[in-house]
Scaffold this motif. Structure first.
Motif, PDB file in Angstrom:
ATOM      1  N   ALA A  85       0.823  -1.210   0.000  1.00  0.00           N
ATOM      2  CA  ALA A  85       0.000   0.000   0.000  1.00  0.00           C
ATOM      3  C   ALA A  85       0.859   1.264   0.000  1.00  0.00           C
ATOM      4  O   ALA A  85       0.399   2.322  -0.415  1.00  0.00           O
ATOM      5  CB  ALA A  85      -0.936  -0.003   1.210  1.00  0.00           C
ATOM      6  N   GLY A  86       2.114   1.142   0.487  1.00  0.00           N
ATOM      7  CA  GLY A  86       3.002   2.305   0.474  1.00  0.00           C
ATOM      8  C   GLY A  86       3.699   2.609   1.773  1.00  0.00           C
ATOM      9  O   GLY A  86       4.354   3.641   1.893  1.00  0.00           O
ATOM     10  N   ALA A  87       3.573   1.743   2.774  1.00  0.00           N
ATOM     11  CA  ALA A  87       4.275   1.963   4.048  1.00  0.00           C
ATOM     12  C   ALA A  87       5.779   1.824   3.840  1.00  0.00           C
ATOM     13  O   ALA A  87       6.232   0.992   3.049  1.00  0.00           O
ATOM     14  CB  ALA A  87       3.805   0.964   5.104  1.00  0.00           C
ATOM     15  N   ASP A  88       6.542   2.659   4.528  1.00  0.00           N
ATOM     16  CA  ASP A  88       8.006   2.626   4.417  1.00  0.00           C
ATOM     17  C   ASP A  88       8.644   1.766   5.497  1.00  0.00           C
ATOM     18  O   ASP A  88       9.608   1.052   5.229  1.00  0.00           O
ATOM     19  CB  ASP A  88       8.580   4.049   4.527  1.00  0.00           C
ATOM     20  N   GLU A  89       8.132   1.889   6.714  1.00  0.00           N
ATOM     21  CA  GLU A  89       8.750   1.219   7.857  1.00  0.00           C
ATOM     22  C   GLU A  89       7.665   0.719   8.805  1.00  0.00           C
ATOM     23  O   GLU A  89       6.494   1.061   8.660  1.00  0.00           O
ATOM     24  CB  GLU A  89       9.673   2.188   8.622  1.00  0.00           C
ATOM     25  N   PHE A  90       8.109  -0.042   9.809  1.00  0.00           N
ATOM     26  CA  PHE A  90       7.185  -0.603  10.801  1.00  0.00           C
ATOM     27  C   PHE A  90       7.728  -0.350  12.195  1.00  0.00           C
ATOM     28  O   PHE A  90       8.941  -0.313  12.403  1.00  0.00           O
ATOM     29  CB  PHE A  90       7.002  -2.107  10.560  1.00  0.00           C
ATOM     30  N   LEU A  91       6.807  -0.194  13.136  1.00  0.00           N
ATOM     31  CA  LEU A  91       7.148   0.063  14.527  1.00  0.00           C
ATOM     32  C   LEU A  91       6.187  -0.735  15.394  1.00  0.00           C
ATOM     33  O   LEU A  91       4.983  -0.751  15.128  1.00  0.00           O
ATOM     34  CB  LEU A  91       6.998   1.562  14.821  1.00  0.00           C
ATOM     35  N   LEU A  92       6.735  -1.409  16.394  1.00  0.00           N
ATOM     36  CA  LEU A  92       5.880  -2.161  17.318  1.00  0.00           C
ATOM     37  C   LEU A  92       5.477  -1.283  18.488  1.00  0.00           C
ATOM     38  O   LEU A  92       6.276  -0.500  18.996  1.00  0.00           O
ATOM     39  CB  LEU A  92       6.606  -3.399  17.839  1.00  0.00           C
ATOM     40  N   LYS A  93       4.220  -1.404  18.894  1.00  0.00           N
ATOM     41  CA  LYS A  93       3.776  -0.689  20.080  1.00  0.00           C
ATOM     42  C   LYS A  93       3.352  -1.698  21.127  1.00  0.00           C
ATOM     43  O   LYS A  93       2.954  -2.810  20.774  1.00  0.00           O
ATOM     44  CB  LYS A  93       2.665   0.315  19.764  1.00  0.00           C
ATOM     45  N   PRO A  94       3.474  -1.360  22.369  1.00  0.00           N
ATOM     46  CA  PRO A  94       3.878  -0.045  22.856  1.00  0.00           C
ATOM     47  C   PRO A  94       5.365   0.189  22.614  1.00  0.00           C
ATOM     48  O   PRO A  94       6.160  -0.735  22.627  1.00  0.00           O
ATOM     49  CB  PRO A  94       3.566  -0.102  24.355  1.00  0.00           C
ATOM     50  N   PHE A  95       5.708   1.443  22.369  1.00  0.00           N
ATOM     51  CA  PHE A  95       7.088   1.811  22.116  1.00  0.00           C
ATOM     52  C   PHE A  95       7.550   2.793  23.184  1.00  0.00           C
ATOM     53  O   PHE A  95       6.741   3.390  23.889  1.00  0.00           O
ATOM     54  CB  PHE A  95       7.252   2.415  20.719  1.00  0.00           C
ATOM     55  N   ASP A  96       8.853   2.952  23.266  1.00  0.00           N
ATOM     56  CA  ASP A  96       9.412   3.940  24.187  1.00  0.00           C
ATOM     57  C   ASP A  96      10.229   4.939  23.367  1.00  0.00           C
ATOM     58  O   ASP A  96      10.323   4.834  22.135  1.00  0.00           O
ATOM     59  CB  ASP A  96      10.253   3.279  25.285  1.00  0.00           C
ATOM     60  N   LYS A 155      13.444   5.426  23.043  1.00  0.00           N
ATOM     61  CA  LYS A 155      14.574   4.847  22.322  1.00  0.00           C
ATOM     62  C   LYS A 155      14.104   4.170  21.030  1.00  0.00           C
ATOM     63  O   LYS A 155      14.707   4.352  19.973  1.00  0.00           O
ATOM     64  CB  LYS A 155      15.299   3.853  23.226  1.00  0.00           C
ATOM     65  N   GLN A 156      13.038   3.387  21.110  1.00  0.00           N
ATOM     66  CA  GLN A 156      12.533   2.682  19.929  1.00  0.00           C
ATOM     67  C   GLN A 156      12.024   3.653  18.865  1.00  0.00           C
ATOM     68  O   GLN A 156      12.328   3.503  17.679  1.00  0.00           O
ATOM     69  CB  GLN A 156      11.418   1.719  20.328  1.00  0.00           C
ATOM     70  N   LEU A 157      11.256   4.642  19.297  1.00  0.00           N
ATOM     71  CA  LEU A 157      10.680   5.590  18.348  1.00  0.00           C
ATOM     72  C   LEU A 157      11.775   6.415  17.673  1.00  0.00           C
ATOM     73  O   LEU A 157      11.789   6.562  16.452  1.00  0.00           O
ATOM     74  CB  LEU A 157       9.669   6.505  19.050  1.00  0.00           C
ATOM     75  N   MET A 158      12.715   6.917  18.442  1.00  0.00           N
ATOM     76  CA  MET A 158      13.771   7.735  17.859  1.00  0.00           C
ATOM     77  C   MET A 158      14.707   6.900  16.986  1.00  0.00           C
ATOM     78  O   MET A 158      15.221   7.385  15.986  1.00  0.00           O
ATOM     79  CB  MET A 158      14.533   8.489  18.946  1.00  0.00           C
ATOM     80  N   SER A 159      14.914   5.661  17.331  1.00  0.00           N
ATOM     81  CA  SER A 159      15.718   4.771  16.492  1.00  0.00           C
ATOM     82  C   SER A 159      15.055   4.607  15.124  1.00  0.00           C
ATOM     83  O   SER A 159      15.727   4.598  14.085  1.00  0.00           O
ATOM     84  CB  SER A 159      15.883   3.415  17.174  1.00  0.00           C
ATOM     85  N   GLN A 160      13.743   4.485  15.119  1.00  0.00           N
ATOM     86  CA  GLN A 160      12.997   4.359  13.864  1.00  0.00           C
ATOM     87  C   GLN A 160      13.182   5.606  13.001  1.00  0.00           C
ATOM     88  O   GLN A 160      13.423   5.504  11.800  1.00  0.00           O
ATOM     89  CB  GLN A 160      11.510   4.148  14.163  1.00  0.00           C
ATOM     90  N   PHE A 161      13.118   6.773  13.615  1.00  0.00           N
ATOM     91  CA  PHE A 161      13.277   8.008  12.865  1.00  0.00           C
ATOM     92  C   PHE A 161      14.705   8.172  12.349  1.00  0.00           C
ATOM     93  O   PHE A 161      14.918   8.644  11.236  1.00  0.00           O
ATOM     94  CB  PHE A 161      12.853   9.216  13.702  1.00  0.00           C
ATOM     95  N   ARG A 162      15.689   7.765  13.128  1.00  0.00           N
ATOM     96  CA  ARG A 162      17.079   7.825  12.655  1.00  0.00           C
ATOM     97  C   ARG A 162      17.280   6.899  11.459  1.00  0.00           C
ATOM     98  O   ARG A 162      17.956   7.251  10.500  1.00  0.00           O
ATOM     99  CB  ARG A 162      18.051   7.473  13.777  1.00  0.00           C
ATOM    100  N   THR A 163      16.672   5.716  11.486  1.00  0.00           N
ATOM    101  CA  THR A 163      16.775   4.770  10.370  1.00  0.00           C
ATOM    102  C   THR A 163      16.174   5.372   9.102  1.00  0.00           C
ATOM    103  O   THR A 163      16.764   5.293   8.029  1.00  0.00           O
ATOM    104  CB  THR A 163      16.053   3.444  10.720  1.00  0.00           C
ATOM    105  N   ILE A 164      15.023   6.000   9.233  1.00  0.00           N
ATOM    106  CA  ILE A 164      14.349   6.585   8.082  1.00  0.00           C
ATOM    107  C   ILE A 164      15.186   7.745   7.523  1.00  0.00           C
ATOM    108  O   ILE A 164      15.346   7.865   6.305  1.00  0.00           O
ATOM    109  CB  ILE A 164      12.938   7.089   8.453  1.00  0.00           C
ATOM    110  N   ARG A 165      15.719   8.578   8.380  1.00  0.00           N
ATOM    111  CA  ARG A 165      16.512   9.712   7.925  1.00  0.00           C
ATOM    112  C   ARG A 165      17.774   9.274   7.197  1.00  0.00           C
ATOM    113  O   ARG A 165      18.193   9.884   6.226  1.00  0.00           O
ATOM    114  CB  ARG A 165      16.870  10.624   9.090  1.00  0.00           C
ATOM    115  N   LYS A 166      18.402   8.211   7.672  1.00  0.00           N
ATOM    116  CA  LYS A 166      19.604   7.697   7.013  1.00  0.00           C
ATOM    117  C   LYS A 166      19.285   7.171   5.623  1.00  0.00           C
ATOM    118  O   LYS A 166      20.060   7.307   4.692  1.00  0.00           O
ATOM    119  CB  LYS A 166      20.257   6.588   7.844  1.00  0.00           C
TER     120      LYS A 166
END
Length: 118
Positions: A92-103, A105-116
């Motif tokens: 459908a067009g999703a770029d990445e996945f994140l499991l919840k509940p998140f904290d 560290k997990q959320l910011m790690s996801q954003f760093r991965t996307i930015r890289k």
């Protein structure tokens, strides 16, 4: 943008992201998300994969058709690893996945991965 039916998830994500100097808007349903994204497409959209059957994939497809000039990164937020759901969201067009509940560290790690990757 954080789209989740749970106000708790929206507030946690918003608190974490705003502390990193990001501007965050919240949407509690698909209609709000489409309306907000139509007015101004965000850079990142966290979509709750737990919406009614197939609704998250439909929303992701709609978001992808709104503004081709700005390619928002879409993160599909799931409660469990489900490969079939992940493949549908990816198609459908999703770029990445994140499991919840998140904290934080997990959320910011996801954003760093996307930015890289950008």
């Amino acid at each position: 943008m954080v789209l989740d039916a749970s106000s708790v998830i929206r507030k946690v994500a918003k608190r974490i992201l705003t502390s990193e100097d990001m501007v965050v808007v919240e949407a509690k349903n698909s209609a709000e998300a489409i309306s907000m994204a139509s007015a101004q497409m965000p850079d990142y959209i966290i979509v709750d994969a737990g919406m009614n059957e197939g609704q998250s994939e439909d929303l992701i497809r709609q978001l992808r058709t709104l503004d081709r000039k700005k390619d928002a990164k879409i993160i599909c937020c799931m409660t469990q690893v489900d490969l079939a759901s992940m493949m549908r969201a990816k198609r459908a067009g999703a770029d990445e996945f994140l499991l919840k509940p998140f904290d934080r560290k997990q959320l910011m790690s996801q954003f760093r991965t996307i930015r890289k990757a950008a």
